[in-house]
Scaffold this motif. Sequence first.
Motif, short mmCIF file in Angstrom:
data_model
loop_
_atom_site.label_atom_id
_atom_site.label_comp_id
_atom_site.label_asym_id
_atom_site.label_seq_id
_atom_site.Cartn_x
_atom_site.Cartn_y
_atom_site.Cartn_z
N MET A 1 -20.72 -7.25 58.65
CA MET A 1 -21.09 -7.43 60.05
C MET A 1 -22.35 -6.65 60.32
O MET A 1 -22.91 -5.99 59.47
N GLY A 2 -22.80 -6.68 61.55
CA GLY A 2 -24.03 -6.03 61.96
C GLY A 2 -24.80 -6.97 62.85
O GLY A 2 -24.24 -7.88 63.45
N ASP A 3 -26.08 -6.75 62.93
CA ASP A 3 -26.93 -7.53 63.82
C ASP A 3 -27.17 -8.92 63.23
O ASP A 3 -27.64 -9.05 62.10
N TYR A 4 -26.88 -9.95 64.00
CA TYR A 4 -27.15 -11.32 63.56
C TYR A 4 -28.57 -11.77 63.91
O TYR A 4 -28.96 -12.89 63.55
N GLY A 5 -29.31 -10.92 64.62
CA GLY A 5 -30.71 -11.22 64.90
C GLY A 5 -30.96 -12.23 65.99
O GLY A 5 -32.07 -12.74 66.13
N ARG A 6 -29.95 -12.54 66.79
CA ARG A 6 -30.10 -13.55 67.83
C ARG A 6 -30.82 -12.99 69.06
O ARG A 6 -30.80 -11.79 69.32
N ALA A 7 -31.43 -13.88 69.83
CA ALA A 7 -32.02 -13.49 71.12
C ALA A 7 -30.92 -12.97 72.03
O ALA A 7 -29.78 -13.46 72.02
N LEU A 8 -31.25 -11.96 72.82
CA LEU A 8 -30.26 -11.35 73.71
C LEU A 8 -30.20 -12.09 75.04
O LEU A 8 -31.21 -12.59 75.54
N GLN A 9 -28.99 -12.13 75.61
CA GLN A 9 -28.80 -12.64 76.96
C GLN A 9 -27.88 -11.70 77.72
O GLN A 9 -27.04 -11.01 77.14
N PHE A 10 -28.05 -11.72 79.05
CA PHE A 10 -27.28 -10.83 79.91
C PHE A 10 -26.85 -11.60 81.16
O PHE A 10 -27.57 -12.47 81.65
N ASN A 200 -13.98 -1.61 68.20
CA ASN A 200 -13.48 -1.36 66.84
C ASN A 200 -12.69 -2.53 66.27
O ASN A 200 -12.34 -2.53 65.09
N GLU A 201 -12.41 -3.56 67.07
CA GLU A 201 -11.72 -4.74 66.58
C GLU A 201 -12.65 -5.94 66.38
O GLU A 201 -12.20 -7.00 65.94
N LEU A 202 -13.93 -5.76 66.68
CA LEU A 202 -14.86 -6.89 66.58
C LEU A 202 -15.12 -7.30 65.13
O LEU A 202 -15.24 -8.49 64.84
N ALA A 203 -15.22 -6.33 64.23
CA ALA A 203 -15.62 -6.64 62.85
C ALA A 203 -14.68 -7.63 62.20
O ALA A 203 -15.12 -8.59 61.55
N GLY A 240 -16.10 7.56 79.49
CA GLY A 240 -15.60 6.68 78.45
C GLY A 240 -16.51 5.49 78.24
O GLY A 240 -17.61 5.41 78.80
N PHE A 241 -16.04 4.55 77.43
CA PHE A 241 -16.83 3.39 77.06
C PHE A 241 -17.29 2.60 78.30
O PHE A 241 -16.47 2.15 79.10
N LEU A 242 -18.59 2.48 78.44
CA LEU A 242 -19.21 1.74 79.53
C LEU A 242 -18.79 2.22 80.92
O LEU A 242 -18.75 1.46 81.89
N HIS A 243 -18.50 3.50 81.02
CA HIS A 243 -18.30 4.17 82.31
C HIS A 243 -19.15 5.43 82.27
O HIS A 243 -18.73 6.48 81.79
N GLY A 244 -20.39 5.30 82.74
CA GLY A 244 -21.29 6.44 82.67
C GLY A 244 -22.68 6.06 83.15
O GLY A 244 -22.90 4.97 83.68
N PRO A 245 -23.64 6.94 82.94
CA PRO A 245 -24.99 6.73 83.46
C PRO A 245 -25.74 5.64 82.71
O PRO A 245 -25.32 5.14 81.65
N VAL A 246 -26.89 5.30 83.25
CA VAL A 246 -27.72 4.23 82.69
C VAL A 246 -28.01 4.47 81.21
O VAL A 246 -27.93 3.55 80.39
N ARG A 247 -28.34 5.71 80.85
CA ARG A 247 -28.67 6.00 79.45
C ARG A 247 -27.52 5.66 78.53
O ARG A 247 -27.72 5.14 77.42
N GLN A 248 -26.30 5.96 78.95
CA GLN A 248 -25.13 5.63 78.13
C GLN A 248 -25.00 4.11 77.97
O GLN A 248 -24.74 3.62 76.86
N GLU A 259 -24.95 -2.84 65.63
CA GLU A 259 -23.87 -2.44 64.74
C GLU A 259 -22.63 -3.32 64.85
O GLU A 259 -21.85 -3.43 63.90
N TYR A 260 -22.43 -3.96 65.99
CA TYR A 260 -21.18 -4.69 66.23
C TYR A 260 -21.38 -6.19 66.40
O TYR A 260 -20.42 -6.92 66.68
N GLY A 261 -22.60 -6.69 66.28
CA GLY A 261 -22.82 -8.12 66.17
C GLY A 261 -22.83 -8.93 67.45
O GLY A 261 -22.89 -10.15 67.39
N MET A 262 -22.76 -8.30 68.61
CA MET A 262 -22.78 -9.05 69.86
C MET A 262 -24.23 -9.27 70.30
O MET A 262 -25.12 -8.48 69.99
N ASP A 263 -24.46 -10.35 71.04
CA ASP A 263 -25.84 -10.64 71.48
C ASP A 263 -25.94 -10.98 72.95
O ASP A 263 -27.04 -11.06 73.50
#
Length: 297
Positions: A1-10, A200-203, A240-248, A259-263
């Motif tokens: 696993m890892g980066d698949y290199g795809r364009a990012l979307q949000f 931790n379950e994505l891989a 915790g995970f995704l509960h924090g400041p912008v930098r986090q 590292e986890y393959g999401m895009d």
Amino acid sequence: MGDYGRALQFGVFLTPDAGAVDRALHVAEVADAHRLDLIGVQDHPYQKRFLDAWSLIATLLARTEHVHVFPDVASLPLRPPAVLAQAAASLDRLSGGRVELGLGAGAFWTAITAMGGPARTPGQAAAALIEAIRIIRAMWSGSGPVRVDGEHYRVHGAQPGPEPAHPIGLWLGVLGPRLLGEVGRSADGWVPSSGYVPPNELADKHARIDRAAIEGGRDPADIQRIYNVFGTITGGASRGFLHGPVRQWIDQLTELVLEYGMDTFVFGTDGDDPDQIRVFADEVVPAVRSLVTDERS
């Protein structure tokens, strides 16, 4: 696993609350104005507090100009696949190519059967979803007539159409091994939620998708990985995970790409908070794009 290199979307995960219609429309307008890529709308027809997802999606498309909208994810047992394909293609044409289709095998079976839907075992639900994919693809193909003689769906001579305005992404919101394999074989994307599939379950799940893709002669990088993420952007310390400041948020989403393959990240806020969405779009998204670009190069 890892980066698949795809364009990012949000994007933003929208609650179809019938008691907060103005807020839903405002959130969509904020997402569009701040040039987010996606709006995901929950589809729970049995939830009395929720608007019908497709009716809301049509309204959101009419109130926006740029953003793509998709059911996150459509409840297949209550939406016949041939009709679902036609609805998605129709809205895609009406919106100039801004509809994608998230599709699920079904959940909350007591509620589904209360609305007249079928009661399916996990195996039956998986089989029905696989049949539905064949029907939807055929209905979008422009060539017919469509004939699928399945155990759960039988379409005999249906005329396909209309054709979508663009290649609609068919994304599966699934978790089990059999349907993860189907993502690899026949879908355009996978849509898990962080509450059900933590990082931790994505891989393991990526690996199942990738094996099936390779066995079917597909490149795993052709499959979009869409993550519904829920949290809060704060001005203080991390909670915790995704509960924090912008930098986090910047660091954790960048790690999820590299590292986890999401895009693709669809952000669900507490109460559909437009201020959270603005901070996400204006401060988090461009920084993640920049960091990922730098790391890839």
